[in-house]
Structure formats: C-alpha cells, structure tokens
Motif scaffolding. Structure first.
Motif, mmCIF file in Angstrom:
data_model
loop_
_atom_site.group_PDB
_atom_site.id
_atom_site.type_symbol
_atom_site.label_atom_id
_atom_site.label_comp_id
_atom_site.label_asym_id
_atom_site.label_seq_id
_atom_site.Cartn_x
_atom_site.Cartn_y
_atom_site.Cartn_z
ATOM 1 N N ASP A 279 1.025 -1.299 -0.081
ATOM 2 C CA ASP A 279 -0.030 -0.117 -0.028
ATOM 3 C C ASP A 279 0.718 1.261 -0.076
ATOM 4 O OD1 ASP A 279 -2.222 2.162 0.874
ATOM 5 O OD2 ASP A 279 -3.222 -0.067 0.566
ATOM 6 N N VAL A 280 0.485 2.172 0.470
ATOM 7 C CA VAL A 280 1.173 3.721 0.464
ATOM 8 C C VAL A 280 2.257 3.946 1.237
ATOM 9 C CG1 VAL A 280 -1.018 4.794 -0.540
ATOM 10 C CG2 VAL A 280 -0.446 4.549 2.076
ATOM 11 N N LEU A 281 3.054 4.582 0.938
ATOM 12 C CA LEU A 281 4.137 5.390 1.723
ATOM 13 C C LEU A 281 3.531 5.570 3.022
ATOM 14 C CD1 LEU A 281 7.179 6.026 2.212
ATOM 15 C CD2 LEU A 281 6.718 8.010 1.251
ATOM 16 N N ASN A 282 4.131 5.109 4.455
ATOM 17 C CA ASN A 282 3.572 5.840 5.738
ATOM 18 C C ASN A 282 4.613 5.393 6.841
ATOM 19 O OD1 ASN A 282 1.507 7.559 6.674
ATOM 20 N ND2 ASN A 282 0.562 5.776 7.823
ATOM 21 N N GLY A 283 4.680 6.112 7.632
ATOM 22 C CA GLY A 283 5.706 5.751 8.587
ATOM 23 C C GLY A 283 6.859 6.708 8.748
ATOM 24 N N ILE A 284 7.226 7.474 9.563
ATOM 25 C CA ILE A 284 8.329 8.374 9.871
ATOM 26 C C ILE A 284 8.853 7.990 11.199
ATOM 27 C CG2 ILE A 284 9.705 10.379 9.387
ATOM 28 C CD1 ILE A 284 7.026 11.298 7.938
ATOM 29 N N ALA A 285 9.984 7.696 11.387
ATOM 30 C CA ALA A 285 10.761 7.585 12.611
ATOM 31 C C ALA A 285 12.082 8.276 12.617
ATOM 32 C CB ALA A 285 10.830 6.079 13.295
ATOM 33 N N TRP A 286 12.420 9.008 13.717
ATOM 34 C CA TRP A 286 13.519 9.878 13.950
ATOM 35 C C TRP A 286 14.451 9.345 15.230
ATOM 36 C CZ3 TRP A 286 17.186 12.900 11.913
ATOM 37 C CH2 TRP A 286 17.892 13.765 12.720
ATOM 38 N N ASP A 287 15.622 9.187 15.093
ATOM 39 C CA ASP A 287 16.548 9.001 15.975
ATOM 40 C C ASP A 287 17.265 9.930 16.365
ATOM 41 O OD1 ASP A 287 18.600 7.936 17.555
ATOM 42 O OD2 ASP A 287 19.691 6.529 16.276
ATOM 43 N N ASP A 288 16.905 10.778 17.317
ATOM 44 C CA ASP A 288 17.584 12.299 17.491
ATOM 45 C C ASP A 288 18.931 12.007 18.065
ATOM 46 O OD1 ASP A 288 16.816 11.355 19.955
ATOM 47 O OD2 ASP A 288 15.765 13.402 20.691
ATOM 48 N N VAL A 289 19.242 10.993 18.601
ATOM 49 C CA VAL A 289 20.714 10.874 19.281
ATOM 50 C C VAL A 289 21.738 10.656 18.179
ATOM 51 C CG1 VAL A 289 22.219 9.343 20.640
ATOM 52 C CG2 VAL A 289 19.852 9.961 21.464
ATOM 53 N N ASN A 290 21.163 9.711 17.313
ATOM 54 C CA ASN A 290 22.141 9.369 16.061
ATOM 55 C C ASN A 290 21.679 10.143 14.727
ATOM 56 O OD1 ASN A 290 23.893 7.552 17.561
ATOM 57 N ND2 ASN A 290 21.974 6.340 17.542
ATOM 58 N N ARG B 127 19.265 9.633 12.747
ATOM 59 C CA ARG B 127 18.905 8.808 11.811
ATOM 60 C C ARG B 127 17.659 8.936 11.362
ATOM 61 N NH1 ARG B 127 20.841 2.714 13.552
ATOM 62 N NH2 ARG B 127 19.523 3.597 15.528
ATOM 63 N N ILE B 128 17.026 8.600 10.151
ATOM 64 C CA ILE B 128 15.549 8.770 9.725
ATOM 65 C C ILE B 128 15.346 7.558 9.088
ATOM 66 C CG2 ILE B 128 14.055 10.016 8.021
ATOM 67 C CD1 ILE B 128 16.372 12.254 7.707
ATOM 68 N N PHE B 129 14.210 7.066 9.463
ATOM 69 C CA PHE B 129 13.728 5.745 9.010
ATOM 70 C C PHE B 129 12.261 5.810 8.368
ATOM 71 C CE2 PHE B 129 16.261 4.939 13.056
ATOM 72 C CZ PHE B 129 17.268 4.158 12.460
ATOM 73 N N VAL B 130 12.027 5.112 7.334
ATOM 74 C CA VAL B 130 10.727 5.332 6.740
ATOM 75 C C VAL B 130 10.164 3.967 6.253
ATOM 76 C CG1 VAL B 130 11.034 7.668 5.918
ATOM 77 C CG2 VAL B 130 11.572 5.848 4.572
ATOM 78 N N THR B 131 8.926 3.616 6.263
ATOM 79 C CA THR B 131 8.260 2.303 5.596
ATOM 80 C C THR B 131 6.948 2.736 5.204
ATOM 81 O OG1 THR B 131 7.950 0.245 6.143
ATOM 82 C CG2 THR B 131 7.306 1.929 7.768
ATOM 83 N N GLY B 132 6.232 1.787 4.676
ATOM 84 C CA GLY B 132 5.019 2.063 4.083
ATOM 85 C C GLY B 132 3.770 0.868 4.847
#
Length: 294
Positions: free
Chosen positions: A242-253, A255-260
């Motif tokens: 399905d569609v792109l959805n999901g953003i997570a941010w590692d503020d210590v390192n 890092r940007i994570f995404v999924t769908g």
C-alpha cells in the motif's frame, strides 16, 4: 487512515506535547473540509493537533530533496503501518490499522521481529502513535477514542476521548496552532507525523512525498520525494504493498527511518537536496484533493 482507494471496498517524542494529523478539520474539530492546524491540551500536557491547510503565498521556494538509502531492514509485510516511533537501542514502536487486525507493537529495528504485541479490539482501527516519557499515546479512526500504553509491557493503562471526528498522525514537541500551506495551495491529507530537528514531517496520503512543515508558522519548508522506494518494491515483485507511511527519527544518532503500509522493508535514508532547478511539479506529485470518509 484507511487503505488506499483501490482497496477500500475490500476492507474498508517528545517532551511535552503531541500533534494529530487529520484528513480535514475546522478549528479544533475534525470535519470534512481541511482548514487549519489546531491544538488541544489533553492528558498531562499532551496536546492533540489536527493538521490540514489554508492558502498562503511564499516568496522563497521550499527546498526539495531526493533520498539515498543507507540501510534496509526487514519489516512485517502484514503490518498496515499507521504510526512509527524510534525509542532508542534499535527499538521501534509501531501502530497498525485495519479492523480486526489493528495493534500496537514493539519491534527490533535490525531484525524486524515483533518483540511485544498488543492486539486491539476488533472494532478499533489503529491510527497515529507517539511516545512521551514511558508512555505511548495512540488515536483510533472515527471513534474520538485514544489509548495510553505502558512501553514496558504494552498494557493499556488509560483510555481518553477527544473532540475530533477523525485523527491520523501523532508527533510530539509542538504547542502551536497554524494552517499548513504550500505555494497558494491547500495541503490536504497529512498523515503520519514526526518531529524532526524543529520541523513537523508529514506523509501525504496517496503520494510518495513527505512535507517538512515549519511548526512556527505552518508553512511547508521543504519536500522529500521518495518515489523510488515504492517503485523499487513493485519492480521486485512486491505487488501487494500500500502507500508510503511511517516516519521515525533517532535524535541521538540523527537517523531517519521510513516505511509503508504492508511494506516488507523499512529504510534508513539520508536527504540529498536538489541543487539545480527541479524538473517536475510538486503540485502534481505531492498535493491531493481532500479525502472524505464520513
């Protein structure tokens, strides 16, 4: 938010506040016509922010970025991702949707293994998720109901109600009320949210775009284009996504994570600003008409 339109007939952090995105809202109530971002103080300083849009004019064009994939990680291909947060120690928390399938889960970043799972009541459609201290806050679709979970065991410790008819995304650290706009166009269908380096990042439902929104004035400060992720999955034979959805941010390192939704992979990405004139139309790629569900 629901499945993309083609499948609807078949199935239908950080410190003090939270943001809620919605397909449409009027002041503090979710309705059918997108107009404003609004904030409601709720539950020990957690604020719900409904996100939509109004017209504005901008003199400086927003930045446009493409992405490079740094790492690929396994992701449950049955997870209809609605909310995603990074909690440190290579641990993610995820909210999934669909009636009779919704859940809140703790997931290992490296392996994609679901380490802890809370299955929701069949009548609830899970939506946005955010982390505040040692508690997870989640909203559900079309019910005006939200839940609070203990991160240690995912026990549901409290239920709350809010004034919104709908609610899609949650993030934290924003105590503002604004409209969200881009270049004279309303920005509808803001979906999963994350607070990243002083900006609110939002998936735009039914697109492969992330809007970078200034929390100080609600204007779109930039766009991230991720079309290659879904296109590569489809070309490799992953037809059920399905569609792109999901953003997570590692503020210590940083890092940007995404999924769908129903994606078999989760990606760590980095941004690469487009230096030359962008050959394309953000309006066509990233803006959609408002969605109506009630």
């Amino acid at each position: 938010m629901p499945p993309r339109r083609s499948s609807m007939s078949k199935s239908m952090n950080k410190r003090r506040t939270s943001v809620v995105s919605t397909p449409a809202s009027t002041t503090i109530r979710l309705g059918y016509r997108p107009r404003v971002i609004s904030i409601i103080l709720l539950l020990s300083g957690v604020a719900l922010l409904s996100v939509s849009a109004l017209l504005w004019r901008r003199k400086t064009p927003p930045a446009i970025s493409l992405i490079r994939v740094l790492n690929e990680f396994p992701h449950d291909p049955r997870a209809f991702t609605q909310g995603l947060v990074y909690a440190g120690n290579d641990t993610l928390y995820e909210s999934t949707g669909l009636y009779d399938q919704s859940s809140v889960r703790r997931v290992s970043l490296r392996t994609g293994k679901v380490e802890l799972l809370h299955l929701m009541d069949a009548s609830h459609f899970g939506e946005g998720l955010t982390l505040l201290h040692d508690k997870l806050y989640q909203v559900t679709w079309l019910t005006k109901t939200g839940f609070i979970y203990d991160t240690k065991n995912l026990n549901k410790i409290e239920q709350f109600t809010h004034m919104m008819k709908d609610g899609w995304g949650l993030a934290t650290d924003v105590i503002k009320k604004h409209v969200v706009t881009y270049n004279g166009h309303e920005v509808h269908n803001l979906n999963e949210l994350e607070f990243v380096n002083g900006e609110v990042w939002a998936n735009i439902w039914l697109t492969d775009c992330i809007a970078r929104i200034s929390y100080s004035d609600g204007k779109v400060a930039g766009w991230i284009l991720l079309q290659n992720l879904r296109e590569n999955l489809i070309s490799s034979g992953k037809r059920g996504i399905d569609v792109l959805n999901g953003i997570a941010w590692d503020d210590v390192n940083s890092r940007i994570f995404v999924t769908g939704k129903l994606w078999p992979k989760l990606y760590e990405i980095e941004l690469h600003p487009v230096e030359k004139t962008f050959e394309g139309s953000i309006e066509q790629l990233c803006l959609r008409k408002p969605s109506h569900f009630l």
